[in-house]
Design an enzyme around this catalytic site. Structure first.
Site, PDB file in Angstrom:
ATOM      1  N   ASN A 154      53.194  39.063 110.827  1.00  0.00           N
ATOM      2  CA  ASN A 154      52.368  39.034 109.626  1.00  0.00           C
ATOM      3  C   ASN A 154      50.978  38.486 109.987  1.00  0.00           C
ATOM      4  O   ASN A 154      50.862  37.370 110.499  1.00  0.00           O
ATOM      5  CB  ASN A 154      53.061  38.134 108.582  1.00  0.00           C
ATOM      6  CG  ASN A 154      52.282  38.074 107.282  1.00  0.00           C
ATOM      7  OD1 ASN A 154      51.080  37.882 107.289  1.00  0.00           O
ATOM      8  ND2 ASN A 154      52.972  38.220 106.176  1.00  0.00           N
ATOM      9  N   HIS A 199      47.030  35.616 107.909  1.00  0.00           N
ATOM     10  CA  HIS A 199      46.239  34.404 108.145  1.00  0.00           C
ATOM     11  C   HIS A 199      45.009  34.668 109.009  1.00  0.00           C
ATOM     12  O   HIS A 199      44.065  33.892 108.992  1.00  0.00           O
ATOM     13  CB  HIS A 199      47.123  33.303 108.739  1.00  0.00           C
ATOM     14  CG  HIS A 199      48.145  32.841 107.741  1.00  0.00           C
ATOM     15  ND1 HIS A 199      47.803  32.122 106.620  1.00  0.00           N
ATOM     16  CD2 HIS A 199      49.475  33.061 107.656  1.00  0.00           C
ATOM     17  CE1 HIS A 199      48.883  31.888 105.900  1.00  0.00           C
ATOM     18  NE2 HIS A 199      49.915  32.455 106.502  1.00  0.00           N
ATOM     19  N   HIS A 221      50.155  41.401 103.457  1.00  0.00           N
ATOM     20  CA  HIS A 221      50.379  41.249 102.017  1.00  0.00           C
ATOM     21  C   HIS A 221      49.045  41.496 101.316  1.00  0.00           C
ATOM     22  O   HIS A 221      48.111  40.718 101.471  1.00  0.00           O
ATOM     23  CB  HIS A 221      50.888  39.827 101.741  1.00  0.00           C
ATOM     24  CG  HIS A 221      51.239  39.577 100.308  1.00  0.00           C
ATOM     25  ND1 HIS A 221      51.829  38.410  99.887  1.00  0.00           N
ATOM     26  CD2 HIS A 221      51.107  40.334  99.190  1.00  0.00           C
ATOM     27  CE1 HIS A 221      52.041  38.461  98.578  1.00  0.00           C
ATOM     28  NE2 HIS A 221      51.594  39.610  98.129  1.00  0.00           N
ATOM     29  N   ARG A 245      47.312  41.074  98.272  1.00  0.00           N
ATOM     30  CA  ARG A 245      47.505  40.322  97.028  1.00  0.00           C
ATOM     31  C   ARG A 245      46.556  40.819  95.953  1.00  0.00           C
ATOM     32  O   ARG A 245      45.462  41.320  96.253  1.00  0.00           O
ATOM     33  CB  ARG A 245      47.264  38.827  97.267  1.00  0.00           C
ATOM     34  CG  ARG A 245      48.266  38.188  98.211  1.00  0.00           C
ATOM     35  CD  ARG A 245      48.077  36.691  98.254  1.00  0.00           C
ATOM     36  NE  ARG A 245      48.591  36.063  97.060  1.00  0.00           N
ATOM     37  CZ  ARG A 245      49.746  35.397  96.995  1.00  0.00           C
ATOM     38  NH1 ARG A 245      50.491  35.261  98.067  1.00  0.00           N
ATOM     39  NH2 ARG A 245      50.155  34.887  95.865  1.00  0.00           N
ATOM     40  N   ARG A 300      42.901  37.589  98.411  1.00  0.00           N
ATOM     41  CA  ARG A 300      42.427  36.347  99.035  1.00  0.00           C
ATOM     42  C   ARG A 300      42.377  36.439 100.559  1.00  0.00           C
ATOM     43  O   ARG A 300      41.665  35.686 101.197  1.00  0.00           O
ATOM     44  CB  ARG A 300      43.292  35.160  98.609  1.00  0.00           C
ATOM     45  CG  ARG A 300      44.684  35.186  99.171  1.00  0.00           C
ATOM     46  CD  ARG A 300      45.423  33.913  98.847  1.00  0.00           C
ATOM     47  NE  ARG A 300      45.751  33.814  97.431  1.00  0.00           N
ATOM     48  CZ  ARG A 300      46.740  33.038  96.969  1.00  0.00           C
ATOM     49  NH1 ARG A 300      47.442  32.307  97.795  1.00  0.00           N
ATOM     50  NH2 ARG A 300      47.012  33.007  95.695  1.00  0.00           N
ATOM     51  N   GLU A 333      53.445  44.290 102.130  1.00  0.00           N
ATOM     52  CA  GLU A 333      54.030  43.433 101.089  1.00  0.00           C
ATOM     53  C   GLU A 333      53.147  43.542  99.865  1.00  0.00           C
ATOM     54  O   GLU A 333      51.915  43.439  99.969  1.00  0.00           O
ATOM     55  CB  GLU A 333      54.047  41.974 101.540  1.00  0.00           C
ATOM     56  CG  GLU A 333      55.003  41.679 102.657  1.00  0.00           C
ATOM     57  CD  GLU A 333      54.883  40.206 103.074  1.00  0.00           C
ATOM     58  OE1 GLU A 333      54.143  39.434 102.443  1.00  0.00           O
ATOM     59  OE2 GLU A 333      55.527  39.856 104.056  1.00  0.00           O
ATOM     60  N   THR A 376      53.924  33.027  99.085  1.00  0.00           N
ATOM     61  CA  THR A 376      54.983  33.545  98.217  1.00  0.00           C
ATOM     62  C   THR A 376      56.065  32.489  98.005  1.00  0.00           C
ATOM     63  O   THR A 376      56.643  31.991  98.963  1.00  0.00           O
ATOM     64  CB  THR A 376      55.613  34.800  98.854  1.00  0.00           C
ATOM     65  OG1 THR A 376      54.567  35.627  99.322  1.00  0.00           O
ATOM     66  CG2 THR A 376      56.464  35.547  97.860  1.00  0.00           C
ATOM     67  N   GLU A 378      64.862  41.755 102.246  1.00  0.00           N
ATOM     68  CA  GLU A 378      64.381  40.720 103.168  1.00  0.00           C
ATOM     69  C   GLU A 378      64.837  39.389 102.582  1.00  0.00           C
ATOM     70  O   GLU A 378      64.440  39.023 101.467  1.00  0.00           O
ATOM     71  CB  GLU A 378      62.853  40.758 103.290  1.00  0.00           C
ATOM     72  CG  GLU A 378      62.345  39.656 104.226  1.00  0.00           C
ATOM     73  CD  GLU A 378      60.844  39.733 104.517  1.00  0.00           C
ATOM     74  OE1 GLU A 378      60.278  40.845 104.522  1.00  0.00           O
ATOM     75  OE2 GLU A 378      60.249  38.669 104.752  1.00  0.00           O
ATOM     76  N   HIS A 406      59.885  34.082 106.189  1.00  0.00           N
ATOM     77  CA  HIS A 406      59.170  33.038 105.451  1.00  0.00           C
ATOM     78  C   HIS A 406      59.483  31.657 106.022  1.00  0.00           C
ATOM     79  O   HIS A 406      60.637  31.232 106.008  1.00  0.00           O
ATOM     80  CB  HIS A 406      59.463  33.032 103.942  1.00  0.00           C
ATOM     81  CG  HIS A 406      58.286  32.500 103.164  1.00  0.00           C
ATOM     82  ND1 HIS A 406      57.966  31.188 103.142  1.00  0.00           N
ATOM     83  CD2 HIS A 406      57.331  33.144 102.439  1.00  0.00           C
ATOM     84  CE1 HIS A 406      56.867  31.022 102.419  1.00  0.00           C
ATOM     85  NE2 HIS A 406      56.456  32.197 101.983  1.00  0.00           N
TER      86      HIS A 406
HETATM   87  N1  PXP Z   1      57.979  37.597 104.489  1.00  0.00           N
HETATM   88  C1  PXP Z   1      57.387  37.570 103.268  1.00  0.00           C
HETATM   89  C2  PXP Z   1      57.952  38.428 102.186  1.00  0.00           C
HETATM   90  C3  PXP Z   1      56.251  36.772 103.030  1.00  0.00           C
HETATM   91  O1  PXP Z   1      55.682  36.767 101.820  1.00  0.00           O
HETATM   92  C4  PXP Z   1      55.725  36.015 104.100  1.00  0.00           C
HETATM   93  C5  PXP Z   1      54.497  35.187 103.872  1.00  0.00           C
HETATM   94  O2  PXP Z   1      53.411  35.993 103.658  1.00  0.00           O
HETATM   95  C6  PXP Z   1      56.355  36.088 105.347  1.00  0.00           C
HETATM   96  C7  PXP Z   1      57.500  36.859 105.517  1.00  0.00           C
HETATM   97  C8  PXP Z   1      55.856  35.321 106.541  1.00  0.00           C
HETATM   98  O3  PXP Z   1      55.922  33.961 106.280  1.00  0.00           O
HETATM   99  P1  PXP Z   1      55.288  32.922 107.314  1.00  0.00           P
HETATM  100  O4  PXP Z   1      53.810  33.138 107.296  1.00  0.00           O
HETATM  101  O5  PXP Z   1      55.702  31.597 106.734  1.00  0.00           O
HETATM  102  O6  PXP Z   1      55.888  33.214 108.644  1.00  0.00           O
END
Ligand code: PXP
Length: 249
Positions: free
Chosen positions: A7, A10, A43, A45, A49, A70, A101, A151, A190
């Site tokens: 992901n 960030h 994601h 959003r 953001r 996402e 999330t 998931e 997550h």
């Molecule tokens: N899966 C989903 C559905 C999420 O919303 C997120 C956070 O954006 C992640 C995985 C990844 O989470 P993390 O950044 O804590 O690894």
């Protein structure tokens, strides 16, 4: 053996902190693939953001692994997904005030509308996954919606104290088993880190872990390609003796 979805939200977050053009998450997606990412997750959003519309459009063109989008189950995002056609859409709950999330999607509470959306996305050739807590009612509703994947939300496991971690891991393991017995394919994510990922990766039947924050954090020290490589090694070859009570004293 589980695969790794990286992901990159960030990275876009750092760019948006200055509303400038760098770092570009699209270039970093390619570095993540070089490091062994089996998929790229973003994601989009409602408040934009971090990830922007342009990022998703470009990623769809350049990602050579799989693009997992996402998004919230809204009319705006449905139009976006049907236009871009990512390989997979993961439907997540979304609140404007949250930092990230929080909690899984209440599939059981909105089964009618979700079933319609899942059907329309899948008819367009997009795989659909529902981000849910490992609760039997949510997994049963997910199967009833027609979605092919869930998931499992690993946030509670990730945040659990030493004493509770084994219990939370057992909940994920049972959730994975139940989901598969309902015909669903199972991903998870997550809050997973280099320290807590192995027991989740070792769960029988777990297909893909979606991981972001910890990889981007480590990338500051070792570079993204290397950070992905290190996580992929743990996901592909987790120590199995950690499966229950990994952090027990
Ligand atoms: N899966 C989903 C559905 C999420 O919303 C997120 C956070 O954006 C992640 C995985 C990844 O989470 P993390 O950044 O804590 O690894």
């Amino acid at each position: 053996m589980a695969s790794l979805g990286v992901n990159i939200d960030h990275i876009a977050g750092v760019r948006q902190a200055r509303r400038t053009v760098e770092p570009d998450p699209v270039s970093y997606a390619l570095l993540a693939e070089l490091g062994g990412a089996d998929g790229i997750t973003v994601h989009l959003r409602e408040d934009r953001r971090h990830i922007q519309d342009r990022d998703v459009q470009l990623l769809r063109e350049v990602v050579r692994s799989r693009l997992n989008l996402e998004m919230a189950a809204t009319a705006e995002m449905e139009v976006m997904a049907l236009g871009i056609k990512p390989h997979m859409v993961t439907l997540v709950p979304e609140k404007r005030q949250e930092v990230t999330t929080e909690g899984g999607l209440d599939v059981a509470g909105q089964l009618g509308s979700l079933t319609g959306l899942v059907g329309r996305l899948q008819e367009a050739g997009i795989g659909v996954s529902l981000f849910v807590d490992a609760a039997p009612a949510q997994l049963e509703a997910s199967a009833a919606s027609g979605a092919r994947w869930v998931e499992l939300h690993t946030g509670t496991y990730a945040e659990a104290s030493w004493g509770r971690q084994a219990k939370e891991l057992a909940r994920l393991t049972e959730g994975c088993f139940l989901a598969r017995s309902l015909g669903l394919r199972v991903n998870a994510g997550h809050g997973l880190t280099y320290q807590n990922v192995e027991p989740v990766a070792a769960i029988e039947g777990m297909e893909e872990l979606n991981i972001g924050h910890t990889i981007v954090a480590r990338a500051l020290a070792v570079g993204l390609e290397q950070a992905v490589r290190q996580m992929k090694a743990l996901v592909q070859n987790p120590r199995r003796d950690l499966l229950f009570g990994s952090s027990q004293p």
